[in-house]
Write a protein that holds these residues in place. Structure first.
Motif, short mmCIF file in Angstrom:
data_model
loop_
_atom_site.label_atom_id
_atom_site.label_comp_id
_atom_site.label_asym_id
_atom_site.label_seq_id
_atom_site.Cartn_x
_atom_site.Cartn_y
_atom_site.Cartn_z
N GLN A 28 6.18 2.50 2.80
CA GLN A 28 7.12 3.45 3.38
C GLN A 28 7.74 2.95 4.68
OE1 GLN A 28 7.95 6.40 1.82
NE2 GLN A 28 6.69 5.60 0.16
N THR A 29 6.90 2.32 5.53
CA THR A 29 7.36 1.93 6.86
C THR A 29 7.56 0.42 7.02
OG1 THR A 29 5.12 1.67 7.74
CG2 THR A 29 6.11 3.88 7.88
N GLY A 30 6.91 -0.36 6.16
CA GLY A 30 6.96 -1.81 6.31
C GLY A 30 5.96 -2.34 7.33
N ASN A 31 5.18 -1.45 7.93
CA ASN A 31 4.19 -1.84 8.93
C ASN A 31 2.98 -2.49 8.28
OD1 ASN A 31 5.76 -0.71 10.96
ND2 ASN A 31 4.68 1.25 10.91
N ILE A 32 2.38 -3.43 9.01
CA ILE A 32 1.14 -4.05 8.56
C ILE A 32 0.00 -3.09 8.89
CG2 ILE A 32 -0.46 -5.97 8.86
CD1 ILE A 32 1.99 -7.70 9.60
N VAL A 84 0.86 -1.18 0.00
CA VAL A 84 0.00 0.00 0.00
C VAL A 84 0.90 1.23 0.00
CG1 VAL A 84 -1.82 1.25 1.20
CG2 VAL A 84 -1.74 -1.25 1.34
N ASN A 85 0.74 2.05 -1.03
CA ASN A 85 1.53 3.27 -1.16
C ASN A 85 0.58 4.46 -1.08
OD1 ASN A 85 3.65 5.01 -1.59
ND2 ASN A 85 3.63 4.73 -3.80
N LYS A 86 0.75 5.27 -0.05
CA LYS A 86 -0.07 6.47 0.11
C LYS A 86 0.48 7.55 -0.80
CE LYS A 86 -1.96 9.48 3.66
NZ LYS A 86 -1.95 9.81 5.09
N GLN A 87 -0.38 8.10 -1.64
CA GLN A 87 0.03 9.15 -2.58
C GLN A 87 -0.70 10.44 -2.24
OE1 GLN A 87 -0.72 7.46 -6.45
NE2 GLN A 87 0.89 5.93 -6.21
N MET A 88 -0.42 11.48 -3.00
CA MET A 88 -1.04 12.77 -2.73
C MET A 88 -2.56 12.73 -2.85
SD MET A 88 1.61 15.52 -4.39
CE MET A 88 0.36 16.76 -4.42
N ASP A 89 -3.07 11.93 -3.77
CA ASP A 89 -4.51 11.94 -4.02
C ASP A 89 -5.20 10.61 -3.75
OD1 ASP A 89 -3.08 10.85 -6.09
OD2 ASP A 89 -4.26 11.78 -7.68
N GLY A 90 -4.50 9.65 -3.14
CA GLY A 90 -5.14 8.38 -2.84
C GLY A 90 -4.15 7.29 -2.49
#
Length: 101
Positions: free
Chosen positions: A86-90, A8-14
Protein backbone atom coordinates in the motif's frame (compact mmCIF):
# COMPACT_ATOMS: atom_id res chain seq x y z
CA UNK A 1 23.52 -11.56 -4.91
CA UNK A 2 20.85 -8.90 -5.02
CA UNK A 3 18.10 -7.95 -2.62
CA UNK A 4 14.88 -9.98 -2.78
CA UNK A 5 11.70 -7.97 -2.23
CA UNK A 6 8.65 -9.64 -0.75
CA UNK A 7 5.33 -7.84 -1.02
CA UNK A 8 3.19 -7.70 2.12
CA UNK A 9 -0.50 -6.97 1.75
CA UNK A 10 -2.48 -6.39 4.94
CA UNK A 11 -5.98 -7.83 4.59
CA UNK A 12 -9.03 -7.90 6.84
CA UNK A 13 -8.09 -11.22 8.40
CA UNK A 14 -4.31 -11.43 8.00
CA UNK A 15 -1.29 -10.86 5.81
CA UNK A 16 -0.55 -12.03 2.31
CA UNK A 17 3.14 -12.40 1.39
CA UNK A 18 4.03 -12.64 -2.30
CA UNK A 19 6.84 -12.29 -4.82
CA UNK A 20 6.67 -10.98 -8.35
CA UNK A 21 6.80 -13.29 -11.38
CA UNK A 22 10.28 -11.93 -12.20
CA UNK A 23 11.57 -12.97 -8.76
CA UNK A 24 10.01 -16.43 -9.21
CA UNK A 25 11.79 -16.80 -12.55
CA UNK A 26 15.08 -15.61 -11.04
CA UNK A 27 14.78 -18.15 -8.21
CA UNK A 28 14.01 -20.97 -10.66
CA UNK A 29 16.98 -19.96 -12.80
CA UNK A 30 19.39 -19.74 -9.85
CA UNK A 31 18.10 -22.84 -8.07
CA UNK A 32 16.57 -25.35 -10.51
CA UNK A 33 15.23 -27.53 -7.68
CA UNK A 34 13.40 -24.62 -6.02
CA UNK A 35 9.62 -24.45 -5.98
CA UNK A 36 8.69 -20.83 -5.26
CA UNK A 37 5.13 -20.08 -4.18
CA UNK A 38 2.93 -17.36 -5.65
CA UNK A 39 1.86 -16.22 -2.20
CA UNK A 40 1.47 -17.28 1.42
CA UNK A 41 -1.40 -16.11 3.60
CA UNK A 42 -1.08 -15.96 7.40
CA UNK A 43 -3.98 -14.99 9.65
CA UNK A 44 -3.48 -12.45 12.43
CA UNK A 45 -4.03 -15.01 15.19
CA UNK A 46 -1.61 -17.46 13.61
CA UNK A 47 1.06 -14.77 13.23
CA UNK A 48 0.63 -13.65 16.82
CA UNK A 49 0.79 -17.19 18.23
CA UNK A 50 3.73 -18.11 16.02
CA UNK A 51 5.76 -15.12 17.18
CA UNK A 52 5.05 -15.87 20.84
CA UNK A 53 6.17 -19.50 20.64
CA UNK A 54 8.62 -19.69 17.72
CA UNK A 55 9.97 -16.25 16.78
CA UNK A 56 9.71 -13.73 13.96
CA UNK A 57 7.45 -14.99 11.20
CA UNK A 58 9.47 -13.32 8.44
CA UNK A 59 12.44 -15.60 9.15
CA UNK A 60 10.29 -18.57 8.13
CA UNK A 61 8.17 -16.95 5.41
CA UNK A 62 10.95 -16.11 2.97
CA UNK A 63 12.42 -19.64 2.62
CA UNK A 64 8.92 -21.08 2.16
CA UNK A 65 7.90 -18.37 -0.32
CA UNK A 66 11.12 -18.70 -2.32
CA UNK A 67 10.92 -22.50 -2.23
CA UNK A 68 14.56 -22.73 -1.17
CA UNK A 69 15.40 -24.71 1.95
CA UNK A 70 19.17 -25.03 1.61
CA UNK A 71 20.79 -22.59 4.03
CA UNK A 72 23.85 -22.13 1.78
CA UNK A 73 21.58 -21.12 -1.10
CA UNK A 74 19.65 -18.67 1.08
CA UNK A 75 22.91 -17.12 2.27
CA UNK A 76 23.63 -16.02 -1.31
CA UNK A 77 21.08 -13.21 -0.97
CA UNK A 78 22.37 -9.91 0.42
CA UNK A 79 19.07 -8.89 1.93
CA UNK A 80 15.40 -9.81 2.06
CA UNK A 81 13.03 -6.84 2.24
CA UNK A 82 9.37 -7.05 3.20
CA UNK A 83 7.58 -4.19 1.41
CA UNK A 84 4.12 -2.83 2.28
CA UNK A 85 2.22 -2.93 -1.02
CA UNK A 86 0.00 0.00 0.00
CA UNK A 87 2.73 2.47 0.98
CA UNK A 88 5.91 1.07 -0.58
CA UNK A 89 7.60 1.29 2.84
CA UNK A 90 10.05 -1.35 4.00
CA UNK A 91 8.39 -3.15 6.92
CA UNK A 92 11.22 -5.52 7.77
CA UNK A 93 14.71 -6.37 6.53
CA UNK A 94 16.62 -9.61 6.95
CA UNK A 95 20.14 -10.62 6.08
CA UNK A 96 19.92 -14.39 5.46
CA UNK A 97 23.45 -15.16 6.63
CA UNK A 98 22.56 -13.62 10.01
CA UNK A 99 19.32 -15.66 10.31
CA UNK A 100 19.04 -19.23 11.50
CA UNK A 101 16.36 -20.89 9.41
Amino acid sequence: MDTIKINVNKQMDGYSFSITPSIRELIKKLFPNAHPANNIFVGYDTKSDFEIYVGKLESHIYPALLGVDNEDDLNKFNEIQFIDTQTGNILHKLTPRDEKV
